[in-house]
Design a protein around this motif. Structure first.
Motif, PDB file in Angstrom:
ATOM      1  N   GLN A 203       0.839  -1.189   0.000  1.00  0.00           N
ATOM      2  CA  GLN A 203       0.000   0.000   0.000  1.00  0.00           C
ATOM      3  C   GLN A 203       0.878   1.243   0.000  1.00  0.00           C
ATOM      4  OE1 GLN A 203      -3.363   0.147   2.595  1.00  0.00           O
ATOM      5  NE2 GLN A 203      -3.413  -2.077   2.880  1.00  0.00           N
ATOM      6  N   PRO A 204       0.513   2.224  -0.813  1.00  0.00           N
ATOM      7  CA  PRO A 204       1.327   3.456  -0.821  1.00  0.00           C
ATOM      8  C   PRO A 204       1.190   4.199   0.493  1.00  0.00           C
ATOM      9  CG  PRO A 204      -0.687   3.758  -2.096  1.00  0.00           C
ATOM     10  CD  PRO A 204      -0.646   2.301  -1.724  1.00  0.00           C
ATOM     11  N   LEU A 205       2.257   4.835   0.898  1.00  0.00           N
ATOM     12  CA  LEU A 205       2.188   5.675   2.085  1.00  0.00           C
ATOM     13  C   LEU A 205       1.365   6.925   1.771  1.00  0.00           C
ATOM     14  CD1 LEU A 205       4.563   3.786   2.966  1.00  0.00           C
ATOM     15  CD2 LEU A 205       5.428   5.735   4.244  1.00  0.00           C
ATOM     16  N   PRO A 206       0.751   7.531   2.771  1.00  0.00           N
ATOM     17  CA  PRO A 206      -0.060   8.725   2.517  1.00  0.00           C
ATOM     18  C   PRO A 206       0.742   9.805   1.805  1.00  0.00           C
ATOM     19  CG  PRO A 206      -0.388   7.960   4.766  1.00  0.00           C
ATOM     20  CD  PRO A 206       0.739   7.152   4.193  1.00  0.00           C
ATOM     21  N   ALA A 207       0.085  10.488   0.893  1.00  0.00           N
ATOM     22  CA  ALA A 207       0.712  11.602   0.175  1.00  0.00           C
ATOM     23  C   ALA A 207      -0.264  12.771   0.131  1.00  0.00           C
ATOM     24  CB  ALA A 207       1.128  11.186  -1.230  1.00  0.00           C
ATOM     25  N   LEU A 208      -0.873  13.068   1.277  1.00  0.00           N
ATOM     26  CA  LEU A 208      -1.843  14.151   1.362  1.00  0.00           C
ATOM     27  C   LEU A 208      -1.135  15.504   1.417  1.00  0.00           C
ATOM     28  CD1 LEU A 208      -4.257  12.565   3.998  1.00  0.00           C
ATOM     29  CD2 LEU A 208      -4.674  12.805   1.538  1.00  0.00           C
ATOM     30  N   ALA A 209      -1.838  16.530   0.932  1.00  0.00           N
ATOM     31  CA  ALA A 209      -1.320  17.910   0.937  1.00  0.00           C
ATOM     32  C   ALA A 209       0.108  17.982   0.415  1.00  0.00           C
ATOM     33  CB  ALA A 209      -1.410  18.512   2.339  1.00  0.00           C
ATOM     34  N   PRO A 210       0.387  17.418  -0.764  1.00  0.00           N
ATOM     35  CA  PRO A 210       1.780  17.372  -1.230  1.00  0.00           C
ATOM     36  C   PRO A 210       2.395  18.746  -1.429  1.00  0.00           C
ATOM     37  CG  PRO A 210       0.271  16.768  -2.998  1.00  0.00           C
ATOM     38  CD  PRO A 210      -0.539  16.821  -1.738  1.00  0.00           C
ATOM     39  N   HIS A 211       1.609  19.708  -1.905  1.00  0.00           N
ATOM     40  CA  HIS A 211       2.179  21.041  -2.155  1.00  0.00           C
ATOM     41  C   HIS A 211       2.563  21.729  -0.847  1.00  0.00           C
ATOM     42  CE1 HIS A 211      -0.372  20.171  -5.706  1.00  0.00           C
ATOM     43  NE2 HIS A 211       0.608  20.739  -6.362  1.00  0.00           N
ATOM     44  N   LEU A 212       1.665  21.692   0.126  1.00  0.00           N
ATOM     45  CA  LEU A 212       1.980  22.317   1.404  1.00  0.00           C
ATOM     46  C   LEU A 212       3.118  21.582   2.104  1.00  0.00           C
ATOM     47  CD1 LEU A 212       1.337  24.491   3.464  1.00  0.00           C
ATOM     48  CD2 LEU A 212      -0.359  22.956   4.480  1.00  0.00           C
ATOM     49  N   ALA A 213       3.161  20.259   1.964  1.00  0.00           N
ATOM     50  CA  ALA A 213       4.253  19.487   2.558  1.00  0.00           C
ATOM     51  C   ALA A 213       5.597  19.897   1.964  1.00  0.00           C
ATOM     52  CB  ALA A 213       4.007  17.997   2.360  1.00  0.00           C
TER      53      ALA A 213
END
Length: 679
Positions: free
Chosen positions: A250-260
C-alpha cells in the motif's frame, strides 16, 4: 556453513571469558559502537499527529521513525518467542542456544535451530557487514555484548524496530505496517504480527505480494511457536491462520503534497513538520477536487481549495491541484498563485463604504452608464438596472455601483486594507486604480481566504497560518464588526447554485477578465472556504463563470467541512433599518463632490435607465418614475406620448424595435431623460 562459524565464534568467546574475566571485560568495553541513530523518513503530520506525507531517505528507502510511536505488545511477545525466547535473560549471546545449535548441527549435518540472538541481529543490522566468516561472527558477537552493556533491552528492541528489512525499499516496523497493512503498529492482528515477525528473516523471498505461499508457511511457523509459548491462545492462532495475506503493498499517505513540500523548504519547526491541517478533511477535499476537475472535461484545468478556521486563522485543508499530472501542471501549487480575483473583492469595498458613512445596505444607488475620467466600467452582462439598493447591487454583483463606491473610498485605501487582511496583493504595475475593484489586481486563494476570514471574524484579521507553533499574525481592524456583518448578511441571501442545499451560506463568486479564473468563496460562523478553477498558464476557459463552475464545488466542499452551517449573529451596533427609516444622507448614495447633480426631489426615471437595452418581444414598455410632482408628461423622441399621468408606473405601447429617447416632465418643470434601445 554459517552455523559452523557461529559455533567457532561462541567457542572463542567462551574461551576468552575463561581465560580471564578482566581481559574479557576490557575486550567488550573497548568495542567501538557504530552510530546507533539512523536516517528516517521526513514526515509531515496533521494537527492530531496523523501522517499526511512522508519522504524516502537518501538511499530511496522508506524508514519511518518509531521513537514516539507505540508498538503492539503482541508483536514484541511474538518476536521474542520466535527469535530469542531468552532475550530478557542473556547478556547479548545465548550460550545455551548456541551450544545446542552447534551440537544439533554436528549431529544432523545441517542447521536445525539458530543461535543468533535479537541483540546479535541488531548488531548485524547496525554494521551491515558480512557475517559468513569467523571474523564477521566474532565482531557481531562482540558488538552484541557491548550493546547489552550500553543499552536497555527496550532500547535494543527499538533499534530492531527501526532497521529490520521488510521487503523492497521498506525498512523498519512502522514503514512495514504502513506498507503491508496501511496502519500504524500500535494495534495489530495476530496474523499481521506473525507475518511481520517472519518477514525480516528472508524479506524478498517471503514477500506476500510475490511469494504468498512462502509467506504463509513462514507466518505459520511464527503462529505455531507463539501458540507453544502461550503468546497466542488456540482461538487466536486459528483465526490468524485463516486470515488472508496482503496481496499488494500500500502506498504511504501523500496528502497535501504542495503544502508538505513548502514546509520542507521552510525547515522544521520546534515540533517538526506539524501542520494545522485535518488529515480526514484533506483527504475528502482532494477526492472532491479530482472529481470536480474531471467533471469539467478539460484536460488542462486545475483547481485550488483552501479551508480555514477564521477564529484562529488556522488552515484546515489545502488542495493545490487535482493531482500531479503534467498535462494539468499539477505540480504548481495554485493556493499560492497570484490570480485576478474578479468580483470577489466587492464585499470588502461595500464594508468600507458602510464604515465611511457613504452607504447602508438599504441605500439606493445608481446602476447606469458613468465615466470616471477615461475609465467607463460596464456590468458583466452589459445591462443596467437603474436605481437599486446597495444590498441588491452586491447580491447581483453589479460593477458600476461598486466602482462608484471605490472612487469615494479610494483605491489606495482599498489596497492597504487588502494588505492588512493578509491577502498579499500584487499590482500589475503603477499605483492602485479603480480597476482593482473588478479584479485588476493579483491575489492568491490563500490570500482571498484570509480576506474572507477577516470579514467572517468581525472585520479583524491579518493572515493565515499552517503551523500550530507559528506565531499568529497580530489581528488588525480592517472594517468594523457592524460593516463586516452587514456584508455577510447580504451574501447569505444570495440564492445557492441549482441542486445545492439551501443553507444560507454567505458566499460570493467571481470571474476574471477573459474567463481565466473562476472563484467561489464562502463562510459561516466558524469556517471559510475558497475554491478556484482555471488553467495554471493563465489561458482562458471559454464560457466558465464562477457562479456556474466554482459555486457548486464550494457548496460541496462545505458539506464535507461541516454538517451544519452556523450563522453569524449580528453585533449590537448593526443598523437594521428600512430605506425610509434611514437618515436622509443615507437614503441615496451621492458622491462627495456631487454639487451639480439634480436638485433633491427632481423627477427621475427609475426604469428604463439611460443606456439600457430592453427586450420587448412585442410587449409594451414598462415605465417607472421616481420623485417629482405629478401629473407627468411622457415624450418619445420629443413627441408627447402620455399627458396628465398621475401614477408613477405605466405601460407604453411603442412601434417596433429601435433607439428611443424617453423624457418625463413633472408638474414643476423638472425633467429626466433616458436613451434606450428597444429589441
Amino acid at each position: 556453513m554459517k552455523w559452523l562459524w557461529t559455533g567457532f565464534a561462541l567457542t572463542a568467546v567462551l574461551w576468552a571469558g575463561a581465560a580471564g574475566r578482566d581481559a574479557f571485560d576490557r575486550w567488550v568495553d573497548d568495542t567501538v559502537l557504530p552510530p546507533l541513530t539512523v536516517e528516517t523518513s521526513t514526515e509531515v503530520l496533521d494537527r492530531d499527529g496523523r501522517l499526511l506525507r512522508a519522504y524516502t531517505v537518501a538511499d530511496g528507502r522508506w524508514r519511518l521513525g518509531i521513537k514516539d510511536a507505540r508498538v503492539d505488545p503482541m508483536f514484541s511477545e511474538l518476536l521474542v518467542a520466535y527469535e530469542d525466547k531468552r532475550f530478557y535473560r542473556h547478556k547479548g549471546v545465548d550460550f545455551v542456544a548456541g551450544s545446542r545449535a552447534v551440537a544439533q548441527a554436528l549431529r544432523h549435518g545441517e542447521v536445525v535451530s539458530g543461535a543468533s540472538t535479537l541483540t546479535m541481529q541488531v548488531a548485524r543490522l547496525l554494521e551491515d557487514g558480512p557475517t559468513g566468516t569467523l571474523a564477521g561472527k566474532l565482531r557481531q558477537t562482540r558488538l552484541a555484548l557491548a550493546l547489552e552493556r550500553a543499552l536497555s533491552k527496550e532500547e535494543i528492541l527499538a533499534l530492531y524496530y527501526d532497521r529490520a528489512p521488510y521487503g523492497g525499499n521498506t525498512e523498519g516496523l512502522r514503514a512495514a505496517t504502513r506498507t503491508w497493512f496501511g496502519k500504524e503498529p500500535v494495534r495489530l492482528t495476530p496474523a499481521e504480527a506473525a507475518l511481520l515477525v517472519a518477514l525480516p528473516q528472508s524479506p524478498e523471498n517471503r514477500r506476500p505480494d510475490r511469494h504468498p505461499e512462502a509467506a504463509r508457511i513462514a507466518r505459520e511457523r511464527v503462529i505455531t511457536r507463539g501458540l507453544a509459548a502461550g503468546v497466542l491462545s488456540p482461538e487466536l492462532a486459528e483465526v490468524a491462520r485463516a486470515d488472508p495475506l496482503p496481496r499488494n503493498r500500500q502506498p504511504l499517505p501523500a496528502l497535501a503534497p504542495h503544502l508538505a513540500d513548502r514546509m520542507r523548504a521552510e525547515g522544521p519547526g520546534p515540533g517538526g513538520f506539524v501542520t494545522t491541517l485535518d488529515a480526514d478533511l484533506q483527504a475528502r477535499l482532494e477526492t472532491l477536487a479530482a472529481r470536480a476537475v474531471g467533471d469539467q472535461g478539460s484536460a488542462r484545468l486545475s483547481i485550488a481549495i483552501v479551508v480555514a478556521d477564521h477564529a484562529t486563522g488556522e488552515i484546515l485543508a489545502s488542495v493545490g491541484s487535482a493531482g500531479y499530472e503534467a498535462e494539468r501542471a499539477g505540480y504548481v501549487d495554485m493556493t499560492t498563485a497570484h490570480r485576478s480575483p474578479g468580483s470577489t473583492l466587492k464585499p470588502l469595498i461595500y464594508a468600507m463604504a458602510f464604515d465611511d458613512g457613504l452607504a447602508h445596505p438599504e441605500t439606493l444607488i445608481e446602476d447606469s452608464p458613468v465615466r470616471f475620467g477615461s475609465y467607463a466600467p460596464e456590468n458583466f452582462d452589459g445591462q443596467y438596472r437603474g436605481e437599486v439598493t446597495v444590498a441588491e447591487a452586491l447580491r447581483l454583483s453589479l460593477n458600476i455601483p461598486v466602482v462608484a463606491l471605490t472612487s469615494e473610498v479610494g483605491p489606495a485605501r482599498l489596497f492597504t486594507a487588502l494588505r492588512q487582511a493578509g491577502t498579499d496583493p500584487r499590482l500589475p504595475g503603477g499605483a492602485p486604480g479603480l480597476a482593482i475593484a473588478l479584479g485588476g489586481i493579483g491575489v492568491t486563494p490563500e490570500g482571498l481566504t484570509a480576506l474572507y476570514a477577516t470579514l467572517a471574524n468581525g472585520g479583524s484579521g491579518g493572515g493565515l497560518v499552517h503551523r500550530p507553533d507559528s506565531p499568529r499574525p497580530v489581528p488588525r481592524r480592517v472594517v468594523s464588526p457592524e460593516a463586516a456583518w452587514q456584508v455577510g448578511h447580504i451574501l447569505s441571501t444570495v440564492p445557492p447554485p441549482p441542486n445545492a442545499a439551501r443553507v444560507h451560506l454567505a458566499y460570493k463568486t467571481g470571474t476574471s477578465y477573459g474567463h481565466r479564473d473562476t472563484w467561489a468563496v464562502g463562510f459561516d460562523g466558524r469556517h471559510v472556504v475558497t475554491v478556484w478553477l482555471g488553467r495554471p498558464d493563465g489561458t482562458p476557459v471559454p464560457g466558465a463563470f464562477g457562479a456556474d463552475v466554482a459555486a457548486p464545488i464550494l457548496f460541496e466542499a462545505f458539506s464535507r467541512v461541516t454538517t451544519r452551517i452556523e450563522p453569524l449573529p449580528p453585533p449590537p451596533g448593526a443598523l437594521l433599518l428600512s430605506h425610509g427609516a434611514l437618515p436622509l444622507p443615507l437614503q441615496r448614495f451621492q458622491p462627495r463632490d456631487a454639487v451639480f447633480g439634480p436638485a433633491p426631489g427632481s423627477v427621475a426615471l427609475a426604469f428604463p435607465p439611460d443606456g439600457a437595452m430592453v427586450e420587448l418581444s412585442g410587449a409594451p414598455l414598462a415605465l417607472k418614475i421616481r420623485d417629482g410632482v405629478p401629473p407627468f408628461t411622457v415624450l418619445a423622441n420629443g413627441a408627447p406620448l402620455v399627458v396628465g399621468l398621475h401614477p408613477r408606473e405605466a405601460t407604453l405601447d411603442l412601434a417596433g424595435p429601435g433607439h428611443l429617447t424617453l423624457s418625463v416632465i413633472d408638474a414643476k418643470g423638472s425633467a429626466a431623460r433616458a436613451q434606450v434601445e428597444l429589441r
